[in-house]
Design a protein around this motif. Sequence first.
Motif, PDB file in Angstrom:
ATOM      1  N   ALA A 121       0.816  -1.215   0.000  1.00 38.39           N
ATOM      2  CA  ALA A 121       0.000   0.000   0.000  1.00 38.39           C
ATOM      3  C   ALA A 121       0.848   1.262   0.000  1.00 38.39           C
ATOM      4  CB  ALA A 121      -0.930  -0.006   1.205  1.00 38.39           C
ATOM      5  N   ILE A 122       2.023   1.206  -0.635  1.00 38.58           N
ATOM      6  CA  ILE A 122       2.873   2.397  -0.671  1.00 38.58           C
ATOM      7  C   ILE A 122       2.167   3.495  -1.454  1.00 38.58           C
ATOM      8  CG2 ILE A 122       5.039   3.359  -1.466  1.00 38.58           C
ATOM      9  CD1 ILE A 122       6.081   0.418  -1.266  1.00 38.58           C
ATOM     10  N   GLU A 123       2.123   4.647  -0.851  1.00 39.38           N
ATOM     11  CA  GLU A 123       1.396   5.719  -1.500  1.00 39.38           C
ATOM     12  C   GLU A 123       2.182   6.284  -2.673  1.00 39.38           C
ATOM     13  OE1 GLU A 123      -1.016   8.631   0.522  1.00 39.38           O
ATOM     14  OE2 GLU A 123      -0.330   7.729   2.386  1.00 39.38           O
ATOM     15  N   GLN A 124       1.483   6.427  -3.783  1.00 40.86           N
ATOM     16  CA  GLN A 124       2.068   6.981  -4.987  1.00 40.86           C
ATOM     17  C   GLN A 124       2.674   8.358  -4.700  1.00 40.86           C
ATOM     18  OE1 GLN A 124       2.546   5.232  -7.518  1.00 40.86           O
ATOM     19  NE2 GLN A 124       3.537   6.908  -8.611  1.00 40.86           N
ATOM     20  N   ARG A 125       1.994   9.106  -3.812  1.00 45.77           N
ATOM     21  CA  ARG A 125       2.452  10.470  -3.502  1.00 45.77           C
ATOM     22  C   ARG A 125       3.885  10.467  -3.012  1.00 45.77           C
ATOM     23  NH1 ARG A 125      -0.251  13.617   0.374  1.00 45.77           N
ATOM     24  NH2 ARG A 125       0.179  11.976   1.886  1.00 45.77           N
ATOM     25  N   TYR A 126       4.201   9.518  -2.139  1.00 45.06           N
ATOM     26  CA  TYR A 126       5.550   9.502  -1.576  1.00 45.06           C
ATOM     27  C   TYR A 126       6.542   8.895  -2.560  1.00 45.06           C
ATOM     28  CZ  TYR A 126       3.202  10.806   2.691  1.00 45.06           C
ATOM     29  OH  TYR A 126       2.449  11.472   3.625  1.00 45.06           O
ATOM     30  N   ALA A 127       6.066   7.939  -3.352  1.00 44.98           N
ATOM     31  CA  ALA A 127       6.946   7.344  -4.354  1.00 44.98           C
ATOM     32  C   ALA A 127       7.426   8.425  -5.326  1.00 44.98           C
ATOM     33  CB  ALA A 127       6.214   6.234  -5.095  1.00 44.98           C
ATOM     34  N   GLU A 128       6.553   9.386  -5.641  1.00 42.63           N
ATOM     35  CA  GLU A 128       6.947  10.461  -6.559  1.00 42.63           C
ATOM     36  C   GLU A 128       8.052  11.330  -5.965  1.00 42.63           C
ATOM     37  OE1 GLU A 128       3.042  11.268  -9.348  1.00 42.63           O
ATOM     38  OE2 GLU A 128       3.602  12.743  -7.841  1.00 42.63           O
ATOM     39  N   VAL A 129       7.958  11.576  -4.668  1.00 46.89           N
ATOM     40  CA  VAL A 129       9.022  12.344  -4.006  1.00 46.89           C
ATOM     41  C   VAL A 129      10.341  11.599  -4.165  1.00 46.89           C
ATOM     42  CG1 VAL A 129       9.856  13.256  -1.823  1.00 46.89           C
ATOM     43  CG2 VAL A 129       7.428  13.380  -2.373  1.00 46.89           C
ATOM     44  N   GLY A 130      10.299  10.283  -3.987  1.00 49.10           N
ATOM     45  CA  GLY A 130      11.502   9.479  -4.166  1.00 49.10           C
ATOM     46  C   GLY A 130      12.070   9.627  -5.573  1.00 49.10           C
ATOM     47  N   ARG A 131      11.177   9.636  -6.551  1.00 49.17           N
ATOM     48  CA  ARG A 131      11.639   9.775  -7.933  1.00 49.17           C
ATOM     49  C   ARG A 131      12.299  11.139  -8.144  1.00 49.17           C
ATOM     50  NH1 ARG A 131       6.778   8.856 -11.702  1.00 49.17           N
ATOM     51  NH2 ARG A 131       8.208   9.541 -13.314  1.00 49.17           N
ATOM     52  N   LEU A 132      11.690  12.180  -7.555  1.00 48.07           N
ATOM     53  CA  LEU A 132      12.234  13.526  -7.715  1.00 48.07           C
ATOM     54  C   LEU A 132      13.681  13.605  -7.238  1.00 48.07           C
ATOM     55  CD1 LEU A 132       9.545  16.113  -6.597  1.00 48.07           C
ATOM     56  CD2 LEU A 132      10.533  15.804  -8.854  1.00 48.07           C
ATOM     57  N   TYR A 133      13.977  12.919  -6.134  1.00 53.17           N
ATOM     58  CA  TYR A 133      15.309  13.039  -5.563  1.00 53.17           C
ATOM     59  C   TYR A 133      16.199  11.866  -5.949  1.00 53.17           C
ATOM     60  CZ  TYR A 133      13.220  16.934  -3.298  1.00 53.17           C
ATOM     61  OH  TYR A 133      12.574  18.114  -3.092  1.00 53.17           O
ATOM     62  N   GLY A 134      15.790  11.156  -6.996  1.00 47.50           N
ATOM     63  CA  GLY A 134      16.647  10.119  -7.549  1.00 47.50           C
ATOM     64  C   GLY A 134      16.934   8.972  -6.591  1.00 47.50           C
ATOM     65  N   PHE A 135      15.932   8.551  -5.833  1.00 46.69           N
ATOM     66  CA  PHE A 135      16.141   7.444  -4.895  1.00 46.69           C
ATOM     67  C   PHE A 135      16.520   6.167  -5.634  1.00 46.69           C
ATOM     68  CE2 PHE A 135      13.732   8.447  -0.717  1.00 46.69           C
ATOM     69  CZ  PHE A 135      14.445   9.625  -0.615  1.00 46.69           C
ATOM     70  N   THR A 136      17.478   5.449  -5.063  1.00 45.38           N
ATOM     71  CA  THR A 136      17.756   4.110  -5.565  1.00 45.38           C
ATOM     72  C   THR A 136      16.696   3.165  -5.012  1.00 45.38           C
ATOM     73  OG1 THR A 136      19.093   3.622  -3.642  1.00 45.38           O
ATOM     74  CG2 THR A 136      20.233   4.533  -5.542  1.00 45.38           C
TER      75      THR A 136
END
Lengths: 255, 260, 283
Positions: A145-160
């Motif tokens: 149930a990982i929220e898409q909202r937070y996943a996008e933040v991860g993408r913005l900051y180039g999370f591995t």
Amino acid sequence: MKRLASFALALAFPALVLGWWEWESRQGLGHAYAFAPLEQIARSFLEMLADGRLALHAGASLQRALTALLIGGTIGIVAGVATGLSRVLDRTASPLITVMRQVPILGWLPLVALWFGNGDGAKLLLVSLSAFYPTVLNTQKGMQAIEQRYAEVGRLYGFTRSQSLRMIAWPSALPLIFTGISQALAFAWIATIGVELLFSASAGLGTEMMAAQVAARTDIVLVCVACVGVMGFTLNQLFALLRTRLLRWQPATAK
Amino acid sequence: MPMPSRGPAPSRLPAMAIRIAPIAGILILWEIAALSGIWPRQVLVPLEQVGATLLALASDGELARHLSASLYRLASGFLVGSVIGVSTGAAMALSRNVHRLLWPTFSCVRQVPVIAFIPLLILFFDVEDSFKIVVVAMASFFPSALATHDAVRDIPESHREVARLYRMPTAPFLVRLILPATVPQVLTGLRLGLTRGWLSLVAAELLAADSGLGQMMEMGRQLFQIDVVLAGVFVTGLIGFLLDNSMVRVERHLSRWRTA
Amino acid sequence: MTDHRPLRGPATDKAARRTGAVRISGLSKRYAMGGKAMTVLDDINLSIRPGEFVSIVGPSGCGKSTLLRLIVGLDTDYDGEIRLDDTRVAGTGLERGLVFQDHRLFPWMTVAKNVEVALLNQKLPRDRRERVISEHLALVGLSDFGDAYPHQLSGGMAQRAAIARALANEPKVLALDEPLGALDALTRVKVQAELQRIWMEAGTTMIMVTHDVDEALFLGDRVVVMSPRPGRIARIVDVDLPHPRDRASPLLHRLKDEILAELTREPREDDGTLVTFPGRPRG
């Protein structure tokens, strides 16, 4: 005044039950067999407390429940994370868990007894299984149930991938994982008493209750019942405290 | 609006196959291990023997006897426990005085797993049917009472205000407002109660009974008949699944208005 | 809160900035919705100077949020071209930041840790990293709240923390998607002033989408007015007024009337109300 009235009412019901109990216990020997006089119950309690019997059995049950929680809970969380992240694993393991779960825990008991005997290992296996189900199911649900909202933040900051796992997936699943563990704690405690009742070997509150029942000692049975209740409640409360402490980032309403 | 037909039928079959595959895999491994003779056949019984035993138990009426005994206890215990549970829960939620009288005791006793009451109940009721019915009743009482209490208490104040505004009399107030608003949550409580009842019944039957699925398994254990025990495990699981599944269906059916 | 400290910030010397130019040319975006293609953005051309503050206003459905997501790279499926300093945008990158309408701070981390999130994938020595975090917390006026969790902050503070996070890795461009949309009117005015100060100190190119014409004019060097279905640029308004600005300036009022006239030219049921109402947008 109002508080006094509600306090009196709260006490009225137990008082009524105790009064009736005491009255029954005085209705001749036949009744005293089941209805142990209150005074005797109190005396047995003090006696068991003094000679360390209560501590011995309560300690054995507690140790069993917590050990099983550690084993079943750890396996449950690991399996939950794995099935939550991998679709292949989810598809392989989830149907198995669903099928297994249909059998009431204690229904496995005769089979486990035949395969593994009725020693501590068999008990631990069943209690661990009871702790496993809620942890694996809740962990899996949390990881999925990982929220898409937070996943996008991860993408913005180039999370591995490992960063997303550690900083987004795991913490956002934590509340559900804790829910799983607290359910597991309750289940493990019930299962512990259950296996002890049914496998009457070594120490434990369930074993002691069963022995007292055979000896027709209602007083001892009641002391054990109360002990089981108080311990279950205390475990629950302690865990809730731990949860609040570890999840202090959650707003109060979310709990 | 016409619903567009989605999800072509053929894709359903593989999906089903994927779900069953792991279970089938385990069963095949079991069969191979049983036939390989690494463990004595008595310990790891081949599946066909379990099946044969199940058939034999079914055809000579043995299974029916145990099953009906268990189901009878479950049904009567659940009926008693849930009726008392729902009414107690509703009473505690609706009347402040009943709440004051019962709630503290209720929340205390609720802390004790029902299984822990088994020895006590044996002392009171002996090992007759009534003992097992009481166990089931107790197990289903607590979840249904708690769920009903919470459901009634959680009815939004605005609902009650509407009722007051229209001067709704008590009977329609209960039937048209309290009932529909609480049905989903109460049903969840009842389902939990049924599951707990089944679990406690199996435990009670394992411990002390002359019939019932639990007793059948216990006898199998004592006589070292693993096939009988496995047949029992299978039937127990199947019953558990059917009970839970049918309750879920009832819940869905009666709570349609929620999503509709 | 609104004091104007001397210009001194993590990225100093605004005048010397040479990077952070965004050039959007011939940009179109289509969605497939229920089997039908829908054009969300149609032939957008926009050139943004380094360090400029550009506001974008428009009614719901004009694709302004989509435009930001394309610039930032959260959505990479489009026709046309978006270039940052002559490099074509493909996917997300640390040189482009985004502030969401909901602050999207990780609730399980303290404010300081949340700011650190932006620095995780930059090779910075530990002490330097600590310094960058505290500098940015100071920039948004949250120095005392580094150890607080997001749920302990007010809406305005949380949004400021989100801005600190977005600026911490010194992006060349910062996109702001209705950053103040969820705030109440009073807090909103305060944070607008804060945002103006932060922009002046940081010197980053900022592109802000908003529903609020006052806000767009108060902050923007230019205001891009968009029209909906399909999303097109209807007009670009130059706001020739030095920062920091005075809300009472007659120029702002005159421009506001012009923009409102532009937005309500074809009256539709949802236009008039949504333009100035500082509430949550639909969709």
